[in-house]
Every structure is written in structure tokens, then in C-alpha cells.
Design an enzyme around this catalytic site. Sequence first.
Site, PDB file in Angstrom:
ATOM      1  N   CYS A 118      70.236 -32.237  21.452  1.00  0.00           N
ATOM      2  CA  CYS A 118      69.213 -31.542  22.238  1.00  0.00           C
ATOM      3  C   CYS A 118      69.836 -31.052  23.539  1.00  0.00           C
ATOM      4  CB  CYS A 118      68.052 -32.499  22.543  1.00  0.00           C
ATOM      5  SG  CYS A 118      66.703 -31.732  23.461  1.00  0.00           S
ATOM      6  N   HIS A 148      62.309 -29.873  15.307  1.00  0.00           N
ATOM      7  CA  HIS A 148      62.801 -30.297  16.624  1.00  0.00           C
ATOM      8  C   HIS A 148      62.142 -29.461  17.721  1.00  0.00           C
ATOM      9  CE1 HIS A 148      65.994 -31.685  19.493  1.00  0.00           C
ATOM     10  NE2 HIS A 148      65.647 -30.541  20.075  1.00  0.00           N
ATOM     11  N   GLU A 149      62.169 -28.138  17.583  1.00  0.00           N
ATOM     12  CA  GLU A 149      61.600 -27.263  18.614  1.00  0.00           C
ATOM     13  C   GLU A 149      60.078 -27.410  18.684  1.00  0.00           C
ATOM     14  OE1 GLU A 149      63.700 -26.264  20.603  1.00  0.00           O
ATOM     15  OE2 GLU A 149      65.512 -26.193  19.379  1.00  0.00           O
ATOM     16  N   HIS A 184      59.040 -30.320  20.776  1.00  0.00           N
ATOM     17  CA  HIS A 184      59.078 -30.063  22.218  1.00  0.00           C
ATOM     18  C   HIS A 184      57.736 -29.526  22.723  1.00  0.00           C
ATOM     19  CE1 HIS A 184      63.063 -30.870  23.762  1.00  0.00           C
ATOM     20  NE2 HIS A 184      63.631 -30.251  22.733  1.00  0.00           N
TER      21      HIS A 184
END
Length: 160
Positions: A95, A137-138, A141
Site C-alpha cells: 500500500c 484493496h482500493e 480505502h
Amino acid sequence: MKTIDDILKLGDPRLYEVCEPILESELDQVSDWVQELHEAMEDIRLVYGFGRGIAAPQLGIMKRMFYLNLDRPYVILNPELKNQSEEMFELWDDCMSFPNLLVNVKRHQSLTLAYRDENWKQQEWEVSGAISELIQHEFDHLNGILCTMRAIDQKSFKWK
């Protein structure tokens, strides 16, 4: 110009916030945000040699948006994940908010991403493997979730 120094680092409270949807009336701001995300990602690629995607909150833009630069740039607005496979896979995730740390996580092997593009057109994209992992993953966020919070166990951390 945005650089690696503008990327929020692990521990910054903004990284744990849930982002607000982008409104159609805010579309005129998206190109500026994309430029900032692109600049920061290019800088991290220069310094650390990785980076395929970056989420808006990593630059303190608390909107449901992320930017991918794969075979071409992708602007993802107000994403939703659908049809997440039951099949999972393990990987060491990195990250930009903690570039020297790898975290062992499990992700869905495949999914469908529904989103609006930079022209406010509704899109759907079926992905699997590495792209599926990147999108998860994004997307995390945008919900204030970091891969450190998805670690498989206490031994799932290593320094690069």
C-alpha cells in the site's frame, strides 16, 4: 504537483473514514482529482517501483473514487462490488500509505465492479486474479479499511 509526501500515511485518522459519494454536480472537479492521484502514483512508482492504483482518500480527498493505471487509465467513481466469488486467494499486499510493509491477506478470486466513469457513464467490469485484488484493496480505502485490518494473522506482516 502531488508527490509521495502528499500521500497519507498509516495512522492518519482520515484513512479510517468512510468516503462520501461523488455527486454528478461535482464531476467538473474529477479531472483535477485524477491529475493529483496520477502525479502521486507516478512519484511512488519512481521511488518504490510499485503502484497500479490509488484511492482518493489517500490524498485526503474524502470521495468514493479511485484511479487505476493498468493497460490504460481507469477512473472509478462511486464503485460497487458485485458477484464476489466464494473462491479466495492469498497474497502479500502492499500500500502506498505504508510502502515498506507487506501484509498477507485473502481476497476474492473474482468479482464484478459497477461504477461510473469520468463521463458519468455507468460501467460494469468483470475481473479476476490480480485486478480483482487491486480493486478490492482500493475499494476498502473508500470504506476506511486498510489491508493491515485484513491481515490473516499476527504473522502476516513483513518489511520490504
